[in-house]
Enzyme design. Structure first.
Site, PDB file in Angstrom:
ATOM      1  NE  ARG A  71      45.932  43.559  44.061  1.00 24.68           N
ATOM      2  CZ  ARG A  71      46.421  43.440  42.826  1.00 24.68           C
ATOM      3  NH1 ARG A  71      46.878  44.495  42.203  1.00 24.68           N
ATOM      4  NH2 ARG A  71      46.441  42.269  42.215  1.00 24.68           N
ATOM      5  CE  LYS A 108      41.757  33.506  40.791  1.00 21.96           C
ATOM      6  NZ  LYS A 108      42.146  34.855  40.417  1.00 21.96           N
TER       7      LYS A 108
HETATM    8  P1  ADP Z   1      48.468  42.786  38.786  1.00 24.55           P
HETATM    9  O1  ADP Z   1      47.270  42.430  37.981  1.00 24.55           O
HETATM   10  O2  ADP Z   1      48.413  44.151  39.374  1.00 24.55           O
HETATM   11  O3  ADP Z   1      49.759  42.426  38.170  1.00 24.55           O
HETATM   12  P2  ADP Z   1      48.935  40.502  40.385  1.00 24.55           P
HETATM   13  O4  ADP Z   1      47.815  39.695  40.943  1.00 24.55           O
HETATM   14  O5  ADP Z   1      49.733  39.881  39.306  1.00 24.55           O
HETATM   15  O6  ADP Z   1      48.291  41.850  39.992  1.00 24.55           O
HETATM   16  O7  ADP Z   1      49.936  40.902  41.540  1.00 24.55           O
HETATM   17  C1  ADP Z   1      50.107  42.178  42.101  1.00 24.55           C
HETATM   18  C2  ADP Z   1      51.053  42.058  43.243  1.00 24.55           C
HETATM   19  O8  ADP Z   1      50.492  41.344  44.297  1.00 24.55           O
HETATM   20  C3  ADP Z   1      52.331  41.365  42.864  1.00 24.55           C
HETATM   21  O9  ADP Z   1      53.381  41.963  43.546  1.00 24.55           O
HETATM   22  C4  ADP Z   1      52.081  39.943  43.342  1.00 24.55           C
HETATM   23  O10 ADP Z   1      53.325  39.333  43.651  1.00 24.55           O
HETATM   24  C5  ADP Z   1      51.230  40.176  44.538  1.00 24.55           C
HETATM   25  N1  ADP Z   1      50.237  39.137  44.731  1.00 24.55           N
HETATM   26  C6  ADP Z   1      49.121  38.934  44.041  1.00 24.55           C
HETATM   27  N2  ADP Z   1      48.417  37.905  44.526  1.00 24.55           N
HETATM   28  C7  ADP Z   1      49.109  37.414  45.548  1.00 24.55           C
HETATM   29  C8  ADP Z   1      48.913  36.353  46.473  1.00 24.55           C
HETATM   30  N3  ADP Z   1      47.867  35.576  46.436  1.00 24.55           N
HETATM   31  N4  ADP Z   1      49.849  36.151  47.408  1.00 24.55           N
HETATM   32  C9  ADP Z   1      50.919  36.943  47.466  1.00 24.55           C
HETATM   33  N5  ADP Z   1      51.150  37.971  46.641  1.00 24.55           N
HETATM   34  C10 ADP Z   1      50.274  38.210  45.691  1.00 24.55           C
HETATM   35  P1  ADP Z   2      45.141  35.786  38.911  1.00 24.37           P
HETATM   36  O1  ADP Z   2      44.337  35.950  40.155  1.00 24.37           O
HETATM   37  O2  ADP Z   2      46.293  34.880  39.087  1.00 24.37           O
HETATM   38  O3  ADP Z   2      45.459  37.102  38.290  1.00 24.37           O
HETATM   39  P2  ADP Z   2      43.165  35.446  36.779  1.00 24.37           P
HETATM   40  O4  ADP Z   2      41.898  34.714  36.970  1.00 24.37           O
HETATM   41  O5  ADP Z   2      43.080  36.913  36.751  1.00 24.37           O
HETATM   42  O6  ADP Z   2      44.168  34.974  37.914  1.00 24.37           O
HETATM   43  O7  ADP Z   2      43.864  34.915  35.460  1.00 24.37           O
HETATM   44  C1  ADP Z   2      45.205  35.250  35.149  1.00 24.37           C
HETATM   45  C2  ADP Z   2      45.439  35.063  33.656  1.00 24.37           C
HETATM   46  O8  ADP Z   2      45.192  33.729  33.239  1.00 24.37           O
HETATM   47  C3  ADP Z   2      44.565  35.909  32.757  1.00 24.37           C
HETATM   48  O9  ADP Z   2      45.056  37.216  32.607  1.00 24.37           O
HETATM   49  C4  ADP Z   2      44.579  35.110  31.469  1.00 24.37           C
HETATM   50  O10 ADP Z   2      45.763  35.344  30.737  1.00 24.37           O
HETATM   51  C5  ADP Z   2      44.605  33.674  31.939  1.00 24.37           C
HETATM   52  N1  ADP Z   2      43.229  33.133  32.032  1.00 24.37           N
HETATM   53  C6  ADP Z   2      42.414  33.181  33.099  1.00 24.37           C
HETATM   54  N2  ADP Z   2      41.230  32.599  32.845  1.00 24.37           N
HETATM   55  C7  ADP Z   2      41.283  32.148  31.575  1.00 24.37           C
HETATM   56  C8  ADP Z   2      40.374  31.432  30.716  1.00 24.37           C
HETATM   57  N3  ADP Z   2      39.169  31.054  31.136  1.00 24.37           N
HETATM   58  N4  ADP Z   2      40.786  31.151  29.458  1.00 24.37           N
HETATM   59  C9  ADP Z   2      42.014  31.494  29.026  1.00 24.37           C
HETATM   60  N5  ADP Z   2      42.911  32.157  29.785  1.00 24.37           N
HETATM   61  C10 ADP Z   2      42.573  32.487  31.049  1.00 24.37           C
END
Ligand code: ADP
Ligand code: ADP
Ligand code: MG
Length: 662
Positions: free
Chosen positions: A297, A116
């Protein structure tokens, strides 16, 4: 175009990819673990190969083994789905080296967006707005704290390698910073093998709006509009919709252009999602939006985009991986109507969304049509195991506008039934029925804010539900002969005046049953109800209660009843005095594992005296920690487990010898 592809995944996404491949006459190769030998994706594929143990790292994460299967089976390309190897740069590279097309971006693109901090830096340079914060390399706690103080609280600490909502800590004030930093780093090191973090301004009223992008190998990139994924629990999406409600054309274009700029900045090829966080304190119109991360993806929620654009995104992925240009130019990408997706999870919303495992003894959904689509990796009779994500299915609807789509979703949820394990069906129905959701008053705090409405604490089965249970219990005996024929067996083994006892959560609910001329008189908690059965086919049960027709689905499995009525789901257990095991009476000091897992901490010692509610141990299962608490006050006896021990389903975790009553 390819003739044969391998799908390096499982569950609904593997099934989803197989569907498009088969429609295009492409042969499909599935891979599977010990836990999946008869999974739906294996049943659907033309060929299937066993690749190892149930744990992901012993099967679906084994890049070499999967590549070998691809070569052996003559697959020309590999689709990685989402999760597992989908964002693994080495795997993308290894495929390329082996002469197999990776249906996804290049290793370089994955690397650019994999962390990130680096992703934010690249985006900043390309003039894409990023969330204000610190994403530098100096990870000294004092420096991070100074940066957080500079940004101003609240801040979010994020593991740079995090994903799936893990590795994040909200810090409300400077005093809490160091300890939360430590716990974030610990989780990040354990879950992602990388303890680097970034610090971000925490937005207090944000919406998660993401843009679907596609690039090809000729330097072109387009966006397929946006999805609103603000409805989250534990930072994980539960409901998604497209387009984002209230989005103006100008803002759509601004976000779309920013997303395309982001994709082009890394020479992106294939399907990707640019996640933005939008500060909606002052509404959505002209609200500031910031790049959060890119998922390199296909996304779980891609179907809502498919329904509003009329495009098959897996087909686009296949074409681009096969070297074709983008199927449509930006101005030719339609945006038609409105779509919702809900994720049907095997989890218990009332118990902190604890994942559930077990056999799906009943699974029914409406027929698919132009308004309703079901993406699933399981069918009735399949298992939800501890090894993978507990998602059962995705229900997706399309309507001419948001209200129409909402009506379709309410109808679909009302006609869906899952039994055998608890799921979030009723919770999803409550979201769809909520006035604030219907008014599109969304932000990421929605579920937390309305949890009283969505997961009411005093959720007891109402009398109509108890009537349904009673009728379902009596029904087989009624239909075996003429129930009102005094001479048949029904009367013999069921006295005409009887009491049925159902366990409803912790309560026991009694129903007095009295036979009448053509119906039953049921007395429940003082209320008298005249009840008769109208019809019963399969799980559908129609009864008449005090002259009013009630339609429901009742799934009976032994003494367990799952009742679906009017968007509520009730779990009742018919209690038979004398026939119950010790655990059924409740309040026992013997604690059995709720699921297989690993003991990560034991907080009590042999012989120790504990009060009811005292945390005894922490069990790690299904990627979550579960605290096991004492159900009675007493003394710990025969404690044999310690941190690190594996426990299997149904094993005794701990015994508490209850204090003698004074
Ligand atoms: P989306 O935004 O499509 O929901 P997520 O990041 O929540 O994406 O996860 C999509 C899929 O990938 C889920 O099945 C989650 O369990 C898996 N996943 C995402 N990040 C990781 C990670 N760092 N390690 C293992 N599984 C992950
Ligand atoms: P992941 O890789 O686990 O998906 P993200 O960076 O996409 O992580 O953040 C996941 C969620 O966390 C976002 O969809 C949002 O709901 C919350 N989030 C992330 N960054 C912020 C922020 N700066 N302020 C408030 N909420 C946040
Ligand atoms: Mg994300």
């Amino acid at each position: 175009m390819f003739h044969k592809i391998l799908i390096a995944n499982r569950g609904e996404i593997a099934c989803r990819v197989i569907k498009t491949a088969q429609e295009n006459g492409i042969r499909t190769v599935a891979v599977y673990s010990d836990a999946d030998s008869n999974a739906r994706h294996v049943r659907l594929a033309d060929e299937a190969h066993h690749i190892g143990g149930a744990e992901a790292r012993e099967s679906y994460l084994l890049a070499d083994v999967i590549l070998e299967v691809a070569l052996k089976s003559g697959a020309e390309a590999i689709h990685p789905g989402y999760g597992f190897l989908s964002e693994n740069a080495e795997f993308s590279e290894a495929c390329e080296k082996a002469g197999i097309a990776f249906i996804g971006p290049s290793a370089d693109s994955i690397r650019s967006m994999g962390l990130k901090d680096k992703a934010k830096e690249i985006m900043s340079k390309a003039n894409v707005p990023v969330v204000p914060g610190y994403q530098g390399q100096d990870q000294a706690p004092d420096n991070l704290q100074a940066e957080a103080d500079k940004i101003g609280y609240p801040v979010l600490i994020k593991a740079v390698a995090g994903g799936g909502g893990k590795g994040m800590r909200l810090v409300e004030n400077s005093a809490d910073f160091k300890s939360l930093l430590e716990s974030c780093q610990r989780e990040a090191a354990a879950s992602f093998g990388n303890d680097h973090v970034l610090i971000e301004k925490y937005l207090t009223k944000p919406r998660h709006i993401e843009v679907q992008v596609f690039g090809d190998n000729f330097g072109n990139a387009v966006y397929l509009h946006e999805r609103d994924c603000s409805l989250q629990r534990r930072h994980q999406k539960v409901v998604e919709e497209a387009p984002a409600p209230g989005m103006s054309d100008a803002m759509r274009k601004a976000m779309g252009d920013a997303a395309v700029t982001a994709a082009k900045a890394i020479g992106y090829s294939g399907a990707g999602t640019i996640e933005f966080i939008v500060d909606v304190q002052n509404g959505l119109e002209n609200a500031p939006f910031y790049f959060m991360e890119m998922n390199t993806r296909l996304q779980v929620e891609h179907p809502v985009t498919e329904l509003i654009t009329g495009q098959d995104l897996v087909d686009w992925q296949l074409r681009i991986a096969a070297g074709e240009p983008l199927p449509l130019a930006q101005e030719d990408i339609p945006l038609r109507g409105h779509a919702f997706e809900v994720r049907l999870y095997a989890e218990d919303p009332e118990n902190n969304f604890m994942p559930q495992t077990g056999k799906i003894t009943h699974f029914s959904c409406p027929e698919q049509n132009e308004n309703f689509r079901l993406d699933t990796g399981v069918e009735e009779g399949d298992e939800v195991s501890i090894y993978y994500d507990p998602m059962i299915a995705k229900l997706i609807v399309w309507g001419r506008d948001r209200d129409a789509a909402l009506r379709h979703m309410n109808k679909a949820l009302g006609e869906t039934a899952v039994a055998g394990l608890k799921c979030n069906l009723e919770f999803l129905g409550k979201i769809m029925g909520h006035a604030a959701f219907q008014a599109a008053d969304l932000d990421t705090g929605f579920i937390e804010r309305f949890k009283q409405d969505l997961m009411p604490e005093d959720n007891k089965a109402d009398h109509v539900i108890l009537c349904l249970a009673a009728m379902a219990e009596l029904e087989p005996q009624i239909t075996e002969g003429d129930p009102w024929d005094y001479s048949d067996g029904w009367r013999m083994n069921m006295s005409l005046n009887t009491v049925l006892t159902f366990i409803d959560r912790e309560d026991s609910r009694d129903i007095e049953v009295t036979y009448r001329e053509n119906s039953f008189l049921l007395t429940i908690e003082g209320e008298e109800l005249d009840v008769r059965i109208l019809s019963h086919t399969g799980s559908c049960l129609d009864i008449v209660v005090n002259g009013q027709k009630i339609s429901a689905k009742v799934v009976k499995d032994g003494q367990n009843f799952t009742i679906f009525h009017n968007s509520t789901v009730s779990y009742l257990h018919h209690y038979l005095a004398g026939a119950e095991g010790e655990e059924e009476t409740g309040g026992s000091g013997v604690i059995i594992t709720p699921m297989p897992g690993k003991v990560s901490q034991v907080m009590v010692k042999e012989g120790e005296h504990v009060e009811q509610g005292t945390p005894l141990m922490i069990l790690e299962a299904m990627k979550m920690e579960h605290t096991i608490k004492a159900q009675v006050t007493g003394r710990v006896e025969g404690l044999s487990l310690s941190a690190g021990d594996q426990v299997t389903d149904g094993e005794v975790l701990i015994r508490i010898i209850e204090d003698e009553e004074e």
